[in-house]
Design a protein around this motif. Structure first.
Motif, PDB file in Angstrom:
ATOM      1  N   VAL A 196       0.863  -1.171   0.000  1.00 30.00           N
ATOM      2  CA  VAL A 196       0.000   0.000   0.000  1.00 30.00           C
ATOM      3  C   VAL A 196       0.904   1.227   0.000  1.00 30.00           C
ATOM      4  O   VAL A 196       1.969   1.228   0.629  1.00 30.00           O
ATOM      5  N   VAL A 197       0.500   2.282  -0.737  1.00 35.75           N
ATOM      6  CA  VAL A 197       1.330   3.480  -0.833  1.00 35.75           C
ATOM      7  C   VAL A 197       0.536   4.723  -0.463  1.00 35.75           C
ATOM      8  O   VAL A 197      -0.684   4.768  -0.574  1.00 35.75           O
ATOM      9  N   GLY A 198       1.284   5.733  -0.036  1.00 35.17           N
ATOM     10  CA  GLY A 198       0.757   7.079   0.133  1.00 35.17           C
ATOM     11  C   GLY A 198       1.477   7.998  -0.830  1.00 35.17           C
ATOM     12  O   GLY A 198       2.704   8.160  -0.745  1.00 35.17           O
ATOM     13  N   ILE A 199       0.757   8.572  -1.801  1.00 37.27           N
ATOM     14  CA  ILE A 199       1.339   9.442  -2.821  1.00 37.27           C
ATOM     15  C   ILE A 199       0.964  10.888  -2.530  1.00 37.27           C
ATOM     16  O   ILE A 199      -0.205  11.198  -2.276  1.00 37.27           O
ATOM     17  N   GLU A 200       1.945  11.784  -2.578  1.00 33.55           N
ATOM     18  CA  GLU A 200       1.690  13.197  -2.321  1.00 33.55           C
ATOM     19  C   GLU A 200       0.831  13.786  -3.433  1.00 33.55           C
ATOM     20  O   GLU A 200       1.165  13.678  -4.616  1.00 33.55           O
ATOM     21  N   ARG A 201      -0.271  14.421  -3.049  1.00 35.59           N
ATOM     22  CA  ARG A 201      -1.177  15.008  -4.031  1.00 35.59           C
ATOM     23  C   ARG A 201      -0.527  16.146  -4.809  1.00 35.59           C
ATOM     24  O   ARG A 201      -0.851  16.377  -5.974  1.00 35.59           O
ATOM     25  N   GLU A 202       0.398  16.861  -4.186  1.00 37.93           N
ATOM     26  CA  GLU A 202       0.970  18.034  -4.841  1.00 37.93           C
ATOM     27  C   GLU A 202       2.031  17.685  -5.861  1.00 37.93           C
ATOM     28  O   GLU A 202       2.161  18.359  -6.888  1.00 37.93           O
ATOM     29  N   THR A 203       2.801  16.631  -5.608  1.00 39.30           N
ATOM     30  CA  THR A 203       3.956  16.331  -6.455  1.00 39.30           C
ATOM     31  C   THR A 203       3.887  14.995  -7.172  1.00 39.30           C
ATOM     32  O   THR A 203       4.603  14.784  -8.148  1.00 39.30           O
ATOM     33  N   GLY A 204       3.077  14.062  -6.676  1.00 41.64           N
ATOM     34  CA  GLY A 204       3.051  12.718  -7.222  1.00 41.64           C
ATOM     35  C   GLY A 204       4.129  11.819  -6.662  1.00 41.64           C
ATOM     36  O   GLY A 204       4.239  10.655  -7.065  1.00 41.64           O
ATOM     37  N   ARG A 205       4.913  12.310  -5.726  1.00 31.80           N
ATOM     38  CA  ARG A 205       5.969  11.489  -5.134  1.00 31.80           C
ATOM     39  C   ARG A 205       5.395  10.516  -4.114  1.00 31.80           C
ATOM     40  O   ARG A 205       4.420  10.808  -3.432  1.00 31.80           O
ATOM     41  N   ILE A 206       6.042   9.371  -4.003  1.00 32.60           N
ATOM     42  CA  ILE A 206       5.648   8.373  -3.013  1.00 32.60           C
ATOM     43  C   ILE A 206       6.230   8.775  -1.660  1.00 32.60           C
ATOM     44  O   ILE A 206       7.443   8.846  -1.496  1.00 32.60           O
ATOM     45  N   ARG A 207       5.343   9.051  -0.693  1.00 32.24           N
ATOM     46  CA  ARG A 207       5.815   9.411   0.642  1.00 32.24           C
ATOM     47  C   ARG A 207       6.084   8.171   1.471  1.00 32.24           C
ATOM     48  O   ARG A 207       7.046   8.120   2.245  1.00 32.24           O
ATOM     49  N   TRP A 208       5.219   7.168   1.354  1.00 30.15           N
ATOM     50  CA  TRP A 208       5.463   5.920   2.065  1.00 30.15           C
ATOM     51  C   TRP A 208       4.976   4.732   1.247  1.00 30.15           C
ATOM     52  O   TRP A 208       4.086   4.872   0.405  1.00 30.15           O
ATOM     53  N   LYS A 209       5.588   3.609   1.493  1.00 28.91           N
ATOM     54  CA  LYS A 209       5.245   2.368   0.811  1.00 28.91           C
ATOM     55  C   LYS A 209       5.387   1.244   1.829  1.00 28.91           C
ATOM     56  O   LYS A 209       6.477   1.016   2.362  1.00 28.91           O
ATOM     57  N   THR A 210       4.284   0.558   2.130  1.00 32.33           N
ATOM     58  CA  THR A 210       4.272  -0.470   3.163  1.00 32.33           C
ATOM     59  C   THR A 210       3.930  -1.819   2.554  1.00 32.33           C
ATOM     60  O   THR A 210       2.803  -2.018   2.088  1.00 32.33           O
ATOM     61  N   PRO A 211       4.881  -2.750   2.523  1.00 36.20           N
ATOM     62  CA  PRO A 211       4.559  -4.101   2.037  1.00 36.20           C
ATOM     63  C   PRO A 211       3.533  -4.760   2.957  1.00 36.20           C
ATOM     64  O   PRO A 211       3.559  -4.587   4.181  1.00 36.20           O
ATOM     65  N   ARG A 212       2.625  -5.497   2.371  1.00 33.52           N
ATOM     66  CA  ARG A 212       1.683  -6.266   3.190  1.00 33.52           C
ATOM     67  C   ARG A 212       2.435  -7.458   3.795  1.00 33.52           C
ATOM     68  O   ARG A 212       3.126  -8.185   3.102  1.00 33.52           O
ATOM     69  N   ASP A 213       2.271  -7.624   5.070  1.00 32.44           N
ATOM     70  CA  ASP A 213       2.993  -8.671   5.793  1.00 32.44           C
ATOM     71  C   ASP A 213       2.209  -9.979   5.734  1.00 32.44           C
ATOM     72  O   ASP A 213       1.716 -10.492   6.735  1.00 32.44           O
ATOM     73  N   THR A 214       2.067 -10.504   4.506  1.00 32.39           N
ATOM     74  CA  THR A 214       1.371 -11.768   4.282  1.00 32.39           C
ATOM     75  C   THR A 214       2.123 -12.548   3.216  1.00 32.39           C
ATOM     76  O   THR A 214       2.977 -12.018   2.509  1.00 32.39           O
ATOM     77  N   ASP A 215       1.790 -13.814   3.082  1.00 33.54           N
ATOM     78  CA  ASP A 215       2.379 -14.660   2.043  1.00 33.54           C
ATOM     79  C   ASP A 215       1.256 -15.456   1.386  1.00 33.54           C
ATOM     80  O   ASP A 215       1.160 -16.675   1.525  1.00 33.54           O
ATOM     81  N   PRO A 216       0.372 -14.767   0.638  1.00 32.89           N
ATOM     82  CA  PRO A 216      -0.818 -15.433   0.107  1.00 32.89           C
ATOM     83  C   PRO A 216      -0.495 -16.368  -1.059  1.00 32.89           C
ATOM     84  O   PRO A 216       0.454 -16.142  -1.817  1.00 32.89           O
TER      85      PRO A 216
END
Length: 412
Positions: free
Chosen positions: A186-206
């Motif tokens: 899951v990511v959080g993208i800055e609305r003003e610039t389009g840059r990725i502020r955070w990126k969190t891998p899902r802690d699962t192994d589906p």
């Protein structure tokens, strides 16, 4: 990621979405609930049709409406394995196209399901800008004149069956689920610039990692939570940082599509294929709360694709096979289960004490909200043979409906 223009407020065009708009997937709250008045209940292919506008290409994004404009994404095939991925603005008054811009060009063979499209996520309109998302093929921002502000093509993952989930807006961020066959995050993208502020891998192994859900932002005891269903589990993240708050596991659930809803202090989540369940979760907790915070579970008639609807003390949903249900939000007790017929992908909406269920062939069944089942109207509106997977946009006196071939405005 290519930054094209600095975000500037366009004079006369900077308008925040209001409760009167339908500026994201499932409306103002993201949960399919309309405050609109005088909403049409009866219509046909000709009755109460204000206008009907042809749309080229094939796309399942739902209409996003802000002010007097409608915003859509579209995918126009221009070769055997080439698509023009586009943002479109339509005049709400007469259905005329205001602008139609190519944002990305998708080339090469892409695995896609027969019920999906290359432009399924719904735009988000806020503060004078339109945010469009095409899964791993790109995310972008345009102003209301259709001028490109930024593009981001860094969300790399394998899109099994195509793209699906829409962005969710939180403060200065877009929160997006990226669940592919190869990796899930899951990511959080800055609305003003389009840059990725955070990126969190899902802690699962589906076993099957691909899912297509849209986050829902809620507030619990003053703390914001981004509820993000995926394969094997639903996670709540702190939307400013991406830090995990809690999770609930549902092993082997995959291809999760429905957007969660929040009502009566509970989060309602569907668990995906192959046998979906509906979980009622108390979001007050940390870590793995599977054994402690799941208050009830229903496993009959639960949808794979349509999102659910929670209004007052009831939860409404319709299975892909056309069985509609109403259950008690606090206990999961079934009030009624009725077969509507048809097949369903669109998410139901609520307005003025009524629930609108739209099937894939263009038939909408309008049901009185409540613990007793009562059909108020059955309406056939789409062109014969035109598939109808997109969900409604609902405004005062108006329904905006999208089929495979056309955009409709229905009014009393």
């Amino acid at each position: 990621m290519r930054s094209v223009l600095t975000l500037l407020t366009v004079l006369g065009m900077s308008v925040s979405a209001t409760a009167a708009d339908w500026a994201q997937f499932r409306g103002p709250t993201g949960q399919g609930i309309a405050q609109a008045k005088n909403v049409p209940v009866r219509w046909s292919g000709t009755e109460n049709v204000v206008w009907k506008a042809e749309l080229p290409g094939v796309a399942w994004s739902s209409p996003a409406v802000a002010g007097d404009r409608i915003y859509l994404t579209n995918a126009v095939q221009e070769g055997d394995d080439e698509f023009s991925l586009r943002a479109v603005c339509v005049e709400a008054g007469d259905g005329s196209v205001v602008w139609d811009r190519e944002v990305f060009r998708q080339q090469g063979d892409v695995q896609i399901h027969r019920k999906n499209s290359h432009a399924s996520p719904t735009p988000v309109v806020a503060d004078g800008f339109v945010y469009v998302h095409f899964g791993p093929h790109g995310t972008a921002c345009l102003n209301l004149a259709g001028e490109l502000q930024w593009k981001n093509d860094e969300l790399s993952y394998s899109p099994v069956h195509g793209n699906g989930g829409s962005p969710a807006l939180f403060e200065d961020l877009l929160v997006i689920c990226c669940d592919g066959g190869d990796q899930q995050y899951v990511v959080g993208i800055e609305r003003e610039t389009g840059r990725i502020r955070w990126k969190t891998p899902r802690d699962t192994d589906p076993k099957k990692g691909f899912s297509f859900s849209t986050p829902l932002i809620i507030t619990v005891d003053g703390q914001a939570q981004a509820i993000c269903p995926g394969s094997d589990a639903v996670f709540a993240y702190e939307p400013r940082t991406g830090k995990e708050i809690w999770r609930v596991r549902y092993p082997d659930g995959y291809s999760v599509v429905p957007r969660p809803v929040f009502s009566q202090g509970l989060v309602f989540v569907c668990t995906g294929y192959n046998r979906p369940s509906l979980l009622a979760i108390d979001p007050n907790g940390e870590g793995d709360i599977t054994e402690t915070n799941v208050k009830w579970e229903v496993d009959r008639g639960v949808p794979h694709n349509p999102s659910i609807l929670a209004v007052g003390g009831e939860v409404y949903f319709v299975s892909d096979g056309g069985v509609a249900s109403c259950v008690d939000a606090a206990t999961g007790e079934v009030h009624w289960t009725e077969r509507l017929g048809g097949k369903f992908s669109a998410s139901p909406v609520y307005a003025e004490g009524k629930v609108f269920f739209q099937d894939e062939a263009g038939t909408c069944t309008v049901v009185k909200a409540g613990t007793e089942f009562e059909v108020l109207a059955e309406n056939q509106w789409a062109d014969e043979g035109a598939r109808t997977f997109a969900s409604f946009a609902v405004l005062d006196g108006t329904l905006f409906l999208r089929s495979e071939t056309h955009l409709y405005r229905i009014g009393n």
